[in-house]
Write a protein that holds these residues in place. Structure first.
Motif, PDB file in Angstrom:
ATOM      1  N   LEU A 174      37.415  45.656  33.915  1.00  0.00           N
ATOM      2  CA  LEU A 174      38.533  44.794  34.288  1.00  0.00           C
ATOM      3  C   LEU A 174      39.326  45.412  35.428  1.00  0.00           C
ATOM      4  CD1 LEU A 174      40.163  43.359  31.022  1.00  0.00           C
ATOM      5  CD2 LEU A 174      39.126  42.071  32.902  1.00  0.00           C
ATOM      6  N   LEU A 179      39.748  43.151  38.706  1.00  0.00           N
ATOM      7  CA  LEU A 179      41.082  42.605  38.930  1.00  0.00           C
ATOM      8  C   LEU A 179      41.806  43.315  40.070  1.00  0.00           C
ATOM      9  CD1 LEU A 179      42.271  41.950  35.252  1.00  0.00           C
ATOM     10  CD2 LEU A 179      41.148  40.389  36.862  1.00  0.00           C
ATOM     11  N   HIS A 202      44.047  36.220  34.842  1.00  0.00           N
ATOM     12  CA  HIS A 202      43.170  36.530  33.712  1.00  0.00           C
ATOM     13  C   HIS A 202      43.845  36.180  32.387  1.00  0.00           C
ATOM     14  CE1 HIS A 202      40.110  38.848  31.511  1.00  0.00           C
ATOM     15  NE2 HIS A 202      41.107  39.324  30.791  1.00  0.00           N
TER      16      HIS A 202
END
Length: 399
Positions: free
Chosen positions: A63, A67, A390
């Protein structure tokens, strides 16, 4: 569902970005941000070094990696649109010893896998062209790495929330979170607010607030204070861009580095010492409650057994400017104790599992109508707008 009320606990940059994303993307949804302090961005966001990370360090597919790369693009565009500071001053990740070259090569491949733009390996001579006062035998150069003013970005997010019909409620320390029919009741000592869904972005207090919501006990937050030196104004010309060490993959902190700020100052640091309070920005700040919580958690003792040597070294630098600057001089040899003054400090909310593992990636839990951000370390500020996307997709089931 339209006409819902969504609560967000925490007015740091992640909480504000998330509330803003919902307010802008979900017409008819009312958003309320609960913040215990009297102003937004008082803790990790307000003590951030201002670096916009390009994605060099993070495990491909994590992540963090995904991200961060997305977040950089969103943040750059937002700062340009709002005329907020955003300066691509570049970063050197410098190897000063032969035994660091293998780690640097691995880091280069990781960064390539993360699609870090325009990254290249450079020689000792090329280091001198970019940073005439820097040491090192080789480096990675990331010309698109930038600096910004994260508190200013957070204030702009808060304005967007209010302009979209939402609310930011400072001075609202959450004392209880109770599931009620069809929703959740969020309470402080003075007030109670019912929301349909709740998102927890409480940073340093994320484990404490998550316990109020009956989330799992782990991970726990261990506060690490990062202390900085500042180059004296007549010595800031020794550094043009960001100068970082090659990180040790066994340890989550990047080590002492040089960071120009948007105000023209240059920070040296930080170290990483265990703080004696979750909001322990000063050595003198001690919270018996926080210390007892740490002492009772098995993960703390297991972490200490693994990293005590590093901890001793970091504490030496905390009390001795000479020890602190010894590491810094490997990267800018001309810098010494006479060239710096004590700067500020920040506290990192480091999540820790029961087995003593320092949690590296972002970690987000769901408990019914409640979504809890349990770990959002660096590059959370860089990635804040992508984290918001997200979380919003997860909460509302968007594809």
């Amino acid at each position: 569902m339209a006409d819902e009320t969504i609560g967000v606990v925490g007015a740091g940059i992640v909480g504000l970005a998330t509330a803003r994303e919902i307010a802008l993307r979900r017409p008819g949804t009312r958003v309320v941000v609960f913040e215990k302090e009297r102003e937004v961005s008082r803790h990790q966001t307000g003590h951030n070094s201002g670096v916009v990370h390009a994605g060099i360090y993070y495990t491909p597919g994590s992540l963090k990696a995904d991200l961060c790369v997305r977040g950089v693009a969103l943040l750059r565009e937002y700062c340009q649109d709002r005329e907020l500071p955003y300066r691509e001053i570049g970063k050197l990740v410098v190897a000063v010893r032969e035994d660091e070259l293998g780690r640097m090569a691995n880091l280069y491949q990781r960064a390539r896998n993360n699609h870090v733009p325009e990254l290249r390996r450079i020689s000792r001579e090329e280091i001198k062209e970019l940073e005439p006062h820097a040491g090192g035998i080789a480096a990675l150069h990331s010309p698109r790495t930038a600096i910004t003013d994260y508190p200013a970005v957070a204030r702009a997010f808060a304005k967007d929330i209010v302009d979209s019909g939402g609310e930011v409620r400072p001075g609202f320390p959450v004392t209880s979170i109770t599931t009620v029919p069809g929703g959740i009741e969020v309470a402080s000592a003075q007030d109670r607010v019912r929301v349909d869904r709740l998102i927890l972005c409480a940073g340093l207090q994320s484990d404490s607030v998550a316990r109020l919501a009956q989330d799992r006990q782990e991970p726990r937050i261990v506060p690490f204070r990062g202390e900085y030196m500042l180059l004296k104004p007549d010595r800031t010309d020794l550094v043009r861009g960001l100068i970082y060490p090659v990180p040790d993959p066994r340890y989550p902190f990047l080590g002492v580095h040089f960071t120009p700020r948007v105000d023209g100052s240059v920070e040296v640091g930080p170290n990483a010492v265990l703080a004696l309070a979750k909001e322990g920005y000063r050595r003198s700040r001690v919270s018996p409650r926080d210390l007892l919580g740490l002492a009772a958690y098995p993960g703390v003792w297991r972490m200490a057994a693994q990293h005590w040597r590093t901890g001793v070294k970091e504490y030496r630098g905390s009390f001795s400017a000479a020890a602190f600057m010894k590491d810094a001089r490997r990267y800018v040899p001309e810098v010494g104790v006479r060239d710096v003054v004590r700067g500020g400090a920040g506290v990192r909310a480091q999540a820790l599992d029961r087995d003593g593992t320092l949690v590296d990636d972002f970690r987000i839990h769901r408990v019914g109508r409640i979504t809890a951000v349990r770990n959002a370390p660096s590059p959370a500020a860089t990635a804040s707008m992508a984290i918001a996307e997200h979380i919003t997709a997860a909460v509302f089931g968007d594809s």
